[in-house]
Design a protein around this motif. Structure first.
Motif, PDB file in Angstrom:
ATOM      1  N   ILE A  49       0.828  -1.208   0.000  1.00 37.38           N
ATOM      2  CA  ILE A  49       0.000   0.000   0.000  1.00 37.38           C
ATOM      3  C   ILE A  49       0.860   1.255   0.000  1.00 37.38           C
ATOM      4  O   ILE A  49       0.587   2.216  -0.740  1.00 37.38           O
ATOM      5  CB  ILE A  49      -0.960  -0.013   1.210  1.00 37.38           C
ATOM      6  N   LYS A  50       1.917   1.264   0.786  1.00 37.57           N
ATOM      7  CA  LYS A  50       2.791   2.435   0.852  1.00 37.57           C
ATOM      8  C   LYS A  50       3.536   2.667  -0.457  1.00 37.57           C
ATOM      9  O   LYS A  50       3.908   3.799  -0.778  1.00 37.57           O
ATOM     10  CB  LYS A  50       3.789   2.276   1.998  1.00 37.57           C
ATOM     11  N   SER A  51       3.752   1.615  -1.237  1.00 37.20           N
ATOM     12  CA  SER A  51       4.455   1.768  -2.515  1.00 37.20           C
ATOM     13  C   SER A  51       3.608   2.485  -3.560  1.00 37.20           C
ATOM     14  O   SER A  51       4.130   2.992  -4.548  1.00 37.20           O
ATOM     15  CB  SER A  51       4.868   0.396  -3.052  1.00 37.20           C
ATOM     16  N   ILE A  52       2.305   2.543  -3.335  1.00 35.62           N
ATOM     17  CA  ILE A  52       1.387   3.130  -4.321  1.00 35.62           C
ATOM     18  C   ILE A  52       1.039   4.574  -3.990  1.00 35.62           C
ATOM     19  O   ILE A  52       1.011   5.434  -4.866  1.00 35.62           O
ATOM     20  CB  ILE A  52       0.091   2.282  -4.389  1.00 35.62           C
ATOM     21  N   LYS A 103      -8.742  11.194  -7.152  1.00 36.81           N
ATOM     22  CA  LYS A 103      -7.994  11.010  -8.393  1.00 36.81           C
ATOM     23  C   LYS A 103      -7.481   9.584  -8.515  1.00 36.81           C
ATOM     24  O   LYS A 103      -7.446   9.008  -9.604  1.00 36.81           O
ATOM     25  CB  LYS A 103      -6.827  11.997  -8.460  1.00 36.81           C
ATOM     26  N   SER A 104      -7.066   8.982  -7.392  1.00 32.57           N
ATOM     27  CA  SER A 104      -6.536   7.617  -7.430  1.00 32.57           C
ATOM     28  C   SER A 104      -7.086   6.812  -6.260  1.00 32.57           C
ATOM     29  O   SER A 104      -7.259   7.325  -5.152  1.00 32.57           O
ATOM     30  CB  SER A 104      -5.006   7.627  -7.370  1.00 32.57           C
ATOM     31  N   LEU A 105      -7.376   5.541  -6.524  1.00 31.15           N
ATOM     32  CA  LEU A 105      -7.890   4.628  -5.519  1.00 31.15           C
ATOM     33  C   LEU A 105      -7.102   3.327  -5.558  1.00 31.15           C
ATOM     34  O   LEU A 105      -6.733   2.854  -6.641  1.00 31.15           O
ATOM     35  CB  LEU A 105      -9.365   4.304  -5.778  1.00 31.15           C
ATOM     36  N   THR A 106      -6.862   2.755  -4.400  1.00 32.55           N
ATOM     37  CA  THR A 106      -6.292   1.414  -4.313  1.00 32.55           C
ATOM     38  C   THR A 106      -7.329   0.485  -3.702  1.00 32.55           C
ATOM     39  O   THR A 106      -7.892   0.785  -2.644  1.00 32.55           O
ATOM     40  CB  THR A 106      -5.019   1.392  -3.460  1.00 32.55           C
ATOM     41  N   ILE A 107      -7.594  -0.617  -4.372  1.00 32.82           N
ATOM     42  CA  ILE A 107      -8.509  -1.636  -3.876  1.00 32.82           C
ATOM     43  C   ILE A 107      -7.683  -2.836  -3.431  1.00 32.82           C
ATOM     44  O   ILE A 107      -6.861  -3.355  -4.186  1.00 32.82           O
ATOM     45  CB  ILE A 107      -9.517  -2.059  -4.959  1.00 32.82           C
ATOM     46  N   VAL A 108      -7.890  -3.259  -2.193  1.00 26.95           N
ATOM     47  CA  VAL A 108      -7.127  -4.370  -1.631  1.00 26.95           C
ATOM     48  C   VAL A 108      -8.031  -5.600  -1.575  1.00 26.95           C
ATOM     49  O   VAL A 108      -9.070  -5.585  -0.912  1.00 26.95           O
ATOM     50  CB  VAL A 108      -6.587  -4.040  -0.227  1.00 26.95           C
ATOM     51  N   GLU A 142      -6.850  -0.683  10.434  1.00 30.90           N
ATOM     52  CA  GLU A 142      -6.672   0.478  11.311  1.00 30.90           C
ATOM     53  C   GLU A 142      -5.659   1.461  10.732  1.00 30.90           C
ATOM     54  O   GLU A 142      -5.803   2.679  10.899  1.00 30.90           O
ATOM     55  CB  GLU A 142      -6.214  -0.002  12.687  1.00 30.90           C
ATOM     56  N   MET A 143      -4.671   0.945  10.032  1.00 28.34           N
ATOM     57  CA  MET A 143      -3.606   1.783   9.495  1.00 28.34           C
ATOM     58  C   MET A 143      -3.998   2.487   8.189  1.00 28.34           C
ATOM     59  O   MET A 143      -3.642   3.640   7.977  1.00 28.34           O
ATOM     60  CB  MET A 143      -2.352   0.934   9.243  1.00 28.34           C
ATOM     61  N   HIS A 144      -4.737   1.790   7.315  1.00 28.72           N
ATOM     62  CA  HIS A 144      -4.856   2.283   5.937  1.00 28.72           C
ATOM     63  C   HIS A 144      -6.271   2.367   5.376  1.00 28.72           C
ATOM     64  O   HIS A 144      -6.444   2.850   4.253  1.00 28.72           O
ATOM     65  CB  HIS A 144      -4.032   1.390   5.004  1.00 28.72           C
ATOM     66  N   SER A 145      -7.291   1.908   6.090  1.00 30.18           N
ATOM     67  CA  SER A 145      -8.614   1.836   5.479  1.00 30.18           C
ATOM     68  C   SER A 145      -9.318   3.193   5.419  1.00 30.18           C
ATOM     69  O   SER A 145      -9.499   3.848   6.440  1.00 30.18           O
ATOM     70  CB  SER A 145      -9.490   0.843   6.246  1.00 30.18           C
TER      71      SER A 145
END
Length: 212
Positions: free
Chosen positions: A73-76, A103-108, A121-124
Motif C-alpha cells: 500500500i505504501k508503494s502506491i 484522483k486515485s484509488l487502491t482496492i485491496v 486500522e492503518m490504511h482503510s
C-alpha cells in the motif's frame, strides 16, 4: 475525477484478463483511466514470499499478514484505500459517486480468513461489501466495483444518455425496455413506444421509472 485504479491481489492474472473486455477496455484505450495490478507476493516475506499466517488465538484458516500489505500500500500512495470485507458498508451508487471524487484509488483484495485487523486500522478509508454473502476472495467484487466506477467517468460510454435513466440514478429503477419483434407469442411492445411521438415516449419513460 478518478483517473487511476490500483488493485492489490495475489491473483493479478484475473484482473489482467478482465481488462481486455467491454467498457473497461474502452476506458483504457481512450486513456480515461489507468488500472495497475499489483501482485502482493512481490512484498511477501522470506524466500517463499509469505503473505499469510495462522491466526493468534487459534481457529481455522489463515490470515493475511499486515507487513506485506503495509509495504504494498505504501508503494502506491493513492488518495484513498478500499478494503473488500464482508462486514463493510454495502456498495451503492451514492458511494460510487463519492469515490469518483478521488484522483486515485487502491482496492485491496482479501483472501483466506481475511485481513489482520491492524492493516485496516492503518490504511482503510473505505470498507466495502458487495452483498450479504461470502466469496473466496476480493477479485470478483473488485471488478464489480471498478466497472461501476469506470462507466461513470465522462466519455467512457459511447452514449452518455445511458447514465441519465440508469437504474439507481436519483434513487430510481429504470423503465422497461423492448426491441424487435413487436409481438412475440402474444407478448406485445407498448403501443406508445411504436408511435414515433417523442413527447409521449418520454412521458411514458418518466412514468415507468420506479422508486427504490
Amino acid at each position: 475525477m478518478l483517473s487511476e485504479l490500483n488493485i492489490i491481489t495475489i491473483f493479478p492474472e484475473i484482473i489482467e484478463e478482465w481488462k481486455k473486455y467491454g467498457i473497461v477496455n474502452q476506458g483504457l484505450k481512450k486513456k480515461l483511466i489507468s488500472i495497475n495490478t499489483i501482485d502482493l507476493r512481490g512484498w511477501g516475506i522470506g524466500s517463499y514470499k509469505k503473505i499469510d499466517d495462522a491466526p493468534y488465538g487459534g481457529g481455522p484458516g489463515m490470515v493475511m499478514m499486515v507487513e506485506p500489505l503495509d509495504r504494498a500500500i505504501k508503494s502506491i500512495r493513492a488518495d484513498k484505500n478500499i478494503f473488500l470485507t464482508p462486514r463493510g458498508e454495502g456498495f451503492s451508487d451514492q458511494l460510487a459517486m463519492d469515490m469518483l471524487k478521488s484522483k486515485s484509488l487502491t482496492i485491496v483484495c482479501g483472501r483466506y480468513e481475511g485481513f489482520d485487523e491492524r492493516i485496516l486500522e492503518m490504511h482503510s478509508d473505505y470498507e466495502i461489501s458487495v452483498g450479504k454473502t461470502v466469496v473466496s476472495g476480493g477479485e470478483v467484487p473488485s471488478m464489480f466495483i471498478m466497472e461501476a466506477l469506470i462507466r461513470k467517468i465522462p466519455n467512457v460510454l459511447g452514449n452518455e444518455e445511458s447514465l441519465i435513466y440508469e437504474t439507481y440514478t436519483n434513487d430510481k429503477i429504470d423503465f422497461p425496455v423492448y426491441t424487435r419483434p413487436e409481438n412475440y407469442k402474444g407478448y406485445e411492445v407498448p403501443e406508445v413506444l411504436l408511435s414515433g411521438n417523442h413527447k409521449d415516449i418520454e412521458e411514458w419513460k418518466k412514468n415507468n421509472l420506479k422508486d427504490m
